[in-house]
Design a protein around this motif. Structure first.
Motif, PDB file in Angstrom:
ATOM      1  N   MET A 184       0.857  -1.194   0.000  1.00  0.00           N
ATOM      2  CA  MET A 184       0.000   0.000   0.000  1.00  0.00           C
ATOM      3  C   MET A 184       0.891   1.241   0.000  1.00  0.00           C
ATOM      4  N   GLU A 185       0.637   2.111  -0.972  1.00  0.00           N
ATOM      5  CA  GLU A 185       1.440   3.329  -1.077  1.00  0.00           C
ATOM      6  C   GLU A 185       1.002   4.330  -0.017  1.00  0.00           C
ATOM      7  N   LYS A 186       2.010   4.969   0.624  1.00  0.00           N
ATOM      8  CA  LYS A 186       1.717   5.956   1.657  1.00  0.00           C
ATOM      9  C   LYS A 186       1.109   7.205   1.020  1.00  0.00           C
ATOM     10  N   PRO A 187       0.158   7.818   1.754  1.00  0.00           N
ATOM     11  CA  PRO A 187      -0.470   9.033   1.225  1.00  0.00           C
ATOM     12  C   PRO A 187       0.358  10.294   1.470  1.00  0.00           C
ATOM     13  N   GLY A 188       1.554  10.154   1.972  1.00  0.00           N
ATOM     14  CA  GLY A 188       2.394  11.305   2.255  1.00  0.00           C
ATOM     15  C   GLY A 188       3.572  10.890   3.125  1.00  0.00           C
ATOM     16  N   LEU A 189       4.169  11.862   3.814  1.00  0.00           N
ATOM     17  CA  LEU A 189       5.311  11.592   4.686  1.00  0.00           C
ATOM     18  C   LEU A 189       4.838  11.464   6.138  1.00  0.00           C
ATOM     19  N   LYS A 248      -3.634  24.268  10.559  1.00  0.00           N
ATOM     20  CA  LYS A 248      -2.713  24.216   9.420  1.00  0.00           C
ATOM     21  C   LYS A 248      -2.317  22.776   9.119  1.00  0.00           C
ATOM     22  N   GLY A 249      -1.992  22.013  10.161  1.00  0.00           N
ATOM     23  CA  GLY A 249      -1.575  20.631   9.976  1.00  0.00           C
ATOM     24  C   GLY A 249      -2.686  19.766   9.408  1.00  0.00           C
ATOM     25  N   ALA A 250      -3.929  20.029   9.834  1.00  0.00           N
ATOM     26  CA  ALA A 250      -5.060  19.244   9.329  1.00  0.00           C
ATOM     27  C   ALA A 250      -5.263  19.468   7.839  1.00  0.00           C
ATOM     28  N   ASP A 251      -4.933  20.682   7.363  1.00  0.00           N
ATOM     29  CA  ASP A 251      -5.130  21.002   5.944  1.00  0.00           C
ATOM     30  C   ASP A 251      -4.123  20.291   5.053  1.00  0.00           C
ATOM     31  N   ILE A 252      -2.928  19.956   5.593  1.00  0.00           N
ATOM     32  CA  ILE A 252      -1.892  19.365   4.734  1.00  0.00           C
ATOM     33  C   ILE A 252      -1.534  17.939   5.183  1.00  0.00           C
ATOM     34  N   SER A 253      -2.447  17.295   5.950  1.00  0.00           N
ATOM     35  CA  SER A 253      -2.161  15.937   6.406  1.00  0.00           C
ATOM     36  C   SER A 253      -3.373  15.038   6.209  1.00  0.00           C
ATOM     37  N   THR A 254      -3.112  13.746   6.283  1.00  0.00           N
ATOM     38  CA  THR A 254      -4.157  12.742   6.169  1.00  0.00           C
ATOM     39  C   THR A 254      -3.971  11.719   7.290  1.00  0.00           C
ATOM     40  N   THR A 255      -5.078  11.326   7.912  1.00  0.00           N
ATOM     41  CA  THR A 255      -5.032  10.297   8.951  1.00  0.00           C
ATOM     42  C   THR A 255      -5.442   8.969   8.335  1.00  0.00           C
ATOM     43  N   VAL A 256      -4.642   7.932   8.599  1.00  0.00           N
ATOM     44  CA  VAL A 256      -4.926   6.608   8.059  1.00  0.00           C
ATOM     45  C   VAL A 256      -5.062   5.628   9.231  1.00  0.00           C
ATOM     46  N   ASP A 291      -4.721  -1.318  12.125  1.00  0.00           N
ATOM     47  CA  ASP A 291      -4.860  -2.198  13.291  1.00  0.00           C
ATOM     48  C   ASP A 291      -4.012  -3.443  13.066  1.00  0.00           C
ATOM     49  N   ASN A 292      -3.833  -4.216  14.144  1.00  0.00           N
ATOM     50  CA  ASN A 292      -2.958  -5.383  14.060  1.00  0.00           C
ATOM     51  C   ASN A 292      -3.673  -6.640  13.608  1.00  0.00           C
ATOM     52  N   GLY A 293      -4.957  -6.538  13.338  1.00  0.00           N
ATOM     53  CA  GLY A 293      -5.693  -7.688  12.838  1.00  0.00           C
ATOM     54  C   GLY A 293      -6.196  -8.644  13.886  1.00  0.00           C
ATOM     55  N   TYR A 294      -5.936  -8.348  15.144  1.00  0.00           N
ATOM     56  CA  TYR A 294      -6.410  -9.231  16.218  1.00  0.00           C
ATOM     57  C   TYR A 294      -7.666  -8.653  16.859  1.00  0.00           C
ATOM     58  N   GLY A 295      -8.403  -9.522  17.550  1.00  0.00           N
ATOM     59  CA  GLY A 295      -9.584  -9.084  18.274  1.00  0.00           C
ATOM     60  C   GLY A 295      -9.393  -9.248  19.779  1.00  0.00           C
ATOM     61  N   GLY A 296     -10.372  -8.791  20.519  1.00  0.00           N
ATOM     62  CA  GLY A 296     -10.314  -8.936  21.972  1.00  0.00           C
ATOM     63  C   GLY A 296      -9.195  -8.136  22.607  1.00  0.00           C
ATOM     64  N   TYR A 297      -8.579  -8.764  23.669  1.00  0.00           N
ATOM     65  CA  TYR A 297      -7.528  -8.051  24.404  1.00  0.00           C
ATOM     66  C   TYR A 297      -6.283  -7.817  23.558  1.00  0.00           C
ATOM     67  N   ALA A 298      -6.084  -8.614  22.541  1.00  0.00           N
ATOM     68  CA  ALA A 298      -4.882  -8.475  21.708  1.00  0.00           C
ATOM     69  C   ALA A 298      -5.026  -7.385  20.656  1.00  0.00           C
ATOM     70  N   HIS A 299      -6.224  -6.802  20.527  1.00  0.00           N
ATOM     71  CA  HIS A 299      -6.457  -5.802  19.473  1.00  0.00           C
ATOM     72  C   HIS A 299      -5.686  -4.507  19.748  1.00  0.00           C
ATOM     73  N   ARG A 300      -5.034  -4.004  18.737  1.00  0.00           N
ATOM     74  CA  ARG A 300      -4.339  -2.720  18.787  1.00  0.00           C
ATOM     75  C   ARG A 300      -4.643  -1.953  17.504  1.00  0.00           C
ATOM     76  N   ASP A 301      -4.826  -0.627  17.658  1.00  0.00           N
ATOM     77  CA  ASP A 301      -5.000   0.194  16.458  1.00  0.00           C
ATOM     78  C   ASP A 301      -4.311   1.531  16.644  1.00  0.00           C
ATOM     79  N   TRP A 302      -4.031   2.208  15.538  1.00  0.00           N
ATOM     80  CA  TRP A 302      -3.360   3.505  15.573  1.00  0.00           C
ATOM     81  C   TRP A 302      -3.721   4.265  14.303  1.00  0.00           C
ATOM     82  N   GLU A 303      -3.612   5.577  14.392  1.00  0.00           N
ATOM     83  CA  GLU A 303      -3.976   6.439  13.266  1.00  0.00           C
ATOM     84  C   GLU A 303      -2.870   7.465  13.028  1.00  0.00           C
ATOM     85  N   PRO A 304      -1.814   7.095  12.341  1.00  0.00           N
ATOM     86  CA  PRO A 304      -0.726   8.039  12.091  1.00  0.00           C
ATOM     87  C   PRO A 304      -1.126   9.123  11.087  1.00  0.00           C
ATOM     88  N   LEU A 305      -0.441  10.254  11.208  1.00  0.00           N
ATOM     89  CA  LEU A 305      -0.629  11.367  10.273  1.00  0.00           C
ATOM     90  C   LEU A 305       0.372  11.242   9.130  1.00  0.00           C
TER      91      LEU A 305
END
Length: 201
Positions: A1-6, A44-52, A55-69
């Motif tokens: 998957m190509e990154k939408p930015g830096l 300003k940052g919201a105008d020039i950034s994208t949040t993606v 998640d780690n693909g697990y469910g329950g207690y093992a589930h982790r997710d994040w939304e980098p800019l």
């Protein structure tokens, strides 16, 4: 998957900055605000950034997710050597401040613990003995137990002696009364004889 930015990591690698310093640099150019653990984009940052979302693909207690800019690659043009130095200085100042706060907290905790130990030692220390009072109480106890011992051991003999002395005194007193009565009888008899002699005359 190509990154939408830096990402912040991509920007940091370009300028030789770690994650902490990169966030400070992005703060310096006005695209991030907040602080460590709570960075968020400015308007300003919201105008020039994208949040993606990731998640780690697990469910329950093992589930982790994040939304980098991911920022527009043109943002790299705003990061100058001066911005990098300012970001490094800000990071050093922040870490030094936290270190001093931890040291102060540790010292405060140590002082509180020492105060607690001193109070515990004072509470557990044996009470100071009043030897003068102990001596008075001991003397009183000795006198009481001594008196009990004397009465128990020598009481019958003392009682017998007292009865003997009392009986002797009573006998002496009775003899005195009897002698006094005899003397009085003799005097009365003599007086009666004198009256008889005078009447005969």
């Amino acid at each position: 998957m190509e990154k939408p930015g830096l990402s912040a990591t991509d920007i940091g690698e370009r300028f030789g900055m770690n994650g902490r310093v990169t966030n400070r640099a992005l703060e310096a150019i006005g695209v991030l605000e907040g602080g460590p653990g709570d960075w968020r984009p400015t308007a300003k940052g919201a105008d020039i950034s994208t949040t993606v979302y990731h998640d780690n693909g697990y469910g329950g207690y093992a589930h982790r997710d994040w939304e980098p800019l991911y920022f527009d690659p043109k943002i790299a043009d705003e990061i100058t050597p001066e911005i990098v130095e300012r970001a490094r200085a800000a990071d050093i100042g922040y870490r030094l401040q936290k270190k001093l706060e931890r040291a102060a907290d540790k010292e405060e905790a140590e002082l509180a613990f020492q105060d607690f130990q001193a109070k515990q030692a004072a509470a557990n220390a044996p009470a100071e003995i009043d030897w003068g009072r102990v001596a008075i109480m001991a003397a009183g106890a000795i006198a009481i137990f001594g008196g009990v011992y004397v009465v128990t051991k020598y009481g019958p003999a003392i009682k017998q002696k007292w009865n003997t002395v009392s009986a002797a005194r009573a006998e002496t007193k009775n003899r005195r009364k009897m002698r006094a009565a005899e003397t009085l009888g003799e005097e009365l008899g003599s007086a009666t004889d004198d009256r008889s002699d005078r009447s005969d005359d």
